[in-house]
Design an enzyme around this catalytic site. Structure first.
Site, PDB file in Angstrom:
ATOM      1  N   ARG A 143      16.794  11.444   1.940  1.00 18.06           N
ATOM      2  CA  ARG A 143      15.631  11.223   2.812  1.00 18.06           C
ATOM      3  C   ARG A 143      15.831  12.086   4.048  1.00 18.06           C
ATOM      4  NH1 ARG A 143      12.549   5.797   4.727  1.00 18.06           N
ATOM      5  NH2 ARG A 143      11.782   6.124   2.609  1.00 18.06           N
ATOM      6  N   ASP A 186      -1.449   3.659   5.037  1.00 15.00           N
ATOM      7  CA  ASP A 186      -0.094   3.984   5.518  1.00 15.00           C
ATOM      8  C   ASP A 186      -0.175   4.105   7.035  1.00 15.00           C
ATOM      9  OD1 ASP A 186       2.579   4.725   5.752  1.00 15.00           O
ATOM     10  OD2 ASP A 186       2.271   6.811   5.102  1.00 15.00           O
ATOM     11  N   CYS A 210       2.528   1.242   1.670  1.00 15.18           N
ATOM     12  CA  CYS A 210       3.926   1.530   1.307  1.00 15.18           C
ATOM     13  C   CYS A 210       4.912   0.769   2.192  1.00 15.18           C
ATOM     14  CB  CYS A 210       4.183   3.021   1.375  1.00 15.18           C
ATOM     15  SG  CYS A 210       3.750   3.751   2.962  1.00 15.18           S
ATOM     16  N   HIS A 233       6.618  11.776  -0.916  1.00 20.47           N
ATOM     17  CA  HIS A 233       7.388  10.538  -1.156  1.00 20.47           C
ATOM     18  C   HIS A 233       7.148  10.108  -2.610  1.00 20.47           C
ATOM     19  CE1 HIS A 233       9.634   7.040  -0.433  1.00 20.47           C
ATOM     20  NE2 HIS A 233       8.869   6.389   0.419  1.00 20.47           N
ATOM     21  N   GLN A 245       7.859   6.454  -4.071  1.00 20.39           N
ATOM     22  CA  GLN A 245       6.906   5.442  -3.615  1.00 20.39           C
ATOM     23  C   GLN A 245       5.678   5.407  -4.526  1.00 20.39           C
ATOM     24  OE1 GLN A 245       7.036   3.299  -0.673  1.00 20.39           O
ATOM     25  NE2 GLN A 245       5.423   2.375  -1.908  1.00 20.39           N
ATOM     26  N   ARG A 281       9.712  -1.044  -6.128  1.00 18.43           N
ATOM     27  CA  ARG A 281      10.567   0.113  -5.817  1.00 18.43           C
ATOM     28  C   ARG A 281      11.900  -0.032  -6.545  1.00 18.43           C
ATOM     29  NH1 ARG A 281       9.826   2.748  -1.005  1.00 18.43           N
ATOM     30  NH2 ARG A 281      11.258   4.254  -1.926  1.00 18.43           N
TER      31      ARG A 281
HETATM   32  N1  NVA Z   1       4.363   8.110   6.048  1.00 20.07           N
HETATM   33  C1  NVA Z   1       5.459   7.238   6.401  1.00 20.07           C
HETATM   34  C2  NVA Z   1       5.983   6.557   5.179  1.00 20.07           C
HETATM   35  C3  NVA Z   1       7.118   5.603   5.432  1.00 20.07           C
HETATM   36  C4  NVA Z   1       7.652   4.990   4.170  1.00 20.07           C
HETATM   37  C5  NVA Z   1       6.538   8.033   7.123  1.00 20.07           C
HETATM   38  O1  NVA Z   1       6.830   9.162   6.684  1.00 20.07           O
HETATM   39  O2  NVA Z   1       7.070   7.551   8.106  1.00 20.07           O
HETATM   40  N1   CP Z   2       8.134   2.561   1.853  1.00 20.26           N
HETATM   41  C1   CP Z   2       9.364   2.990   2.217  1.00 20.26           C
HETATM   42  O1   CP Z   2       9.843   4.041   1.791  1.00 20.26           O
HETATM   43  O2   CP Z   2      10.013   2.146   3.045  1.00 20.26           O
HETATM   44  P1   CP Z   2      11.356   2.421   3.838  1.00 20.26           P
HETATM   45  O3   CP Z   2      11.039   3.458   4.897  1.00 20.26           O
HETATM   46  O4   CP Z   2      11.717   1.097   4.438  1.00 20.26           O
HETATM   47  O5   CP Z   2      12.395   2.938   2.895  1.00 20.26           O
END
Ligand code: NVA
Ligand code: CP
Length: 304
Positions: A103, A222, A262, A130, A133, A290
């Site tokens: 990540r 989101d 998400c 992502h 997800q 997930r």
């Molecule tokens: N769009 C959000 C998703 C978090 C799971 C982010 O990138 O922070």
């Molecule tokens: N939806 C998701 O990826 O959550 P986290 O940021 O908690 O991993």
């Protein structure tokens, strides 16, 4: 299936089906308390440059349930955070580990890592995509609606990593995707153009959220401010205000529409508490999935 899961374009329609079938089987086995340890002796490295609740826990618990183990590698505590190059890190980690989940911010980091790694690399979220997800979201839609075929999905809000992965999914699978994003916050242009040419049932981008949710089976939200964009939070709050998923907007979707997010969610911003905690919301089941879907991805990629 390819070595890595970096983008949903790495998956053929048959790969999606294989993952969903495996996830369903693993979920059932877990419910029945059956032991299943195909990843015994295997280790997944998990590199995190951004925060996480769901992704970290579901990957870590997931590989544990499959008989393997996970290493949490915060970039702060590895030499990556001190400038060791991605190529060396990828080659060396490939000698110790059986798979890596990353990540991070720049999507190109995950691509570069995968180029140099001889082990499977899984994208656990970048600024661009992502995929894990949206894979588990599709599995949730199959559980709730019986299928994703012909389903109308409306994504309302920022044209971010979640929106981009939805668009890639729509290029691969036969469902209809409508997005509503404010001007200047559209999804990635190249991803959208490719999907407009390849999508089975169509991808449409609207300005007006009411148009996007008309007749929708799924209304998806989101955050307005993704990780890494925190400095823009106040400005975004004003721009995105008309894109809130609230009772009024939800009433424009089909009566039996489900609400997805998400997570993490900001009640009172992109979604009201009434909607996300209401009877049409499936967000907790969605988050649970997930675990099952990523277990399927790990079982398939790490036993190849
Ligand atoms: N769009 C959000 C998703 C978090 C799971 C982010 O990138 O922070
Ligand atoms: N939806 C998701 O990826 O959550 P986290 O940021 O908690 O991993």
């Amino acid at each position: 299936m390819k070595k890595d899961l970096i983008s949903l374009y790495d998956l053929e329609p048959t790969d999606f089906e294989h993952i969903f079938a495996t996830a369903g089987r693993l979920k059932k086995m877990l419910r029945e308390g059956k032991d299943h340890a195909p990843l015994k002796g295997k280790t997944l490295g998990m590199i995190f440059e951004k925060a996480s609740t769901r992704t970290r826990i579901s990957f870590e618990v997931g590989i544990y349930q499959l008989g393997g183990t996970a290493l949490f590698l915060s970039s702060r505590d590895t030499q990556l955070g001190r400038g060791e190059i991605v190529a060396d890190t990828a080659k060396i980690m490939s000698r110790y580990l059986d798979g890596v989940m990353i990540r991070t911010y720049g999507h190109e980091v995950v691509e570069e890592f995968a180029r140099y790694a001889s082990i499977p690399v899984i994208n656990g979220l970048t600024d661009l995509l992502h995929p894990c997800q949206i894979l588990s979201d599709l599995f949730t839609i199959m559980e709730k609606k019986g299928t994703y075929q012909g389903i109308r999905i409306a994504y309302v809000g920022d044209g971010n990593n979640i929106a981009n992965s939805w668009i890639e999914a729509a290029a691969r699978l036969p469902f209809r995707l409508a997005l509503a994003c404010p001007e200047g916050y559209e999804p990635d242009r190249a991803i959208l153009t490719r999907a407009e040419n390849e999508a089975k049932e169509g991808v449409a981008l609207y300005r007006d959220p009411v148009q996007a949710v008309a007749d929708a089976d799924v209304v998806y939200a989101d955050v307005w401010t993704s990780m890494g964009r925190e400095a823009e939070r106040e400005e975004r709050a004003g721009i995105f205000a008309p894109y809130q998923v609230n009772r009024e907007l939800l009433s424009r979707a089909r009566k039996d529409a489900i609400v997805m997010h998400c997570l993490p969610a900001h009640r009172g911003e992109e979604v009201t508490a009434e909607v996300i905690d209401g009877p049409q919301s499936v967000v907790i089941d969605q988050a649970e999935n997930r675990l099952h879907v990523q277990k399927a991805v790990m079982e398939i990629l790490l036993t190849k």
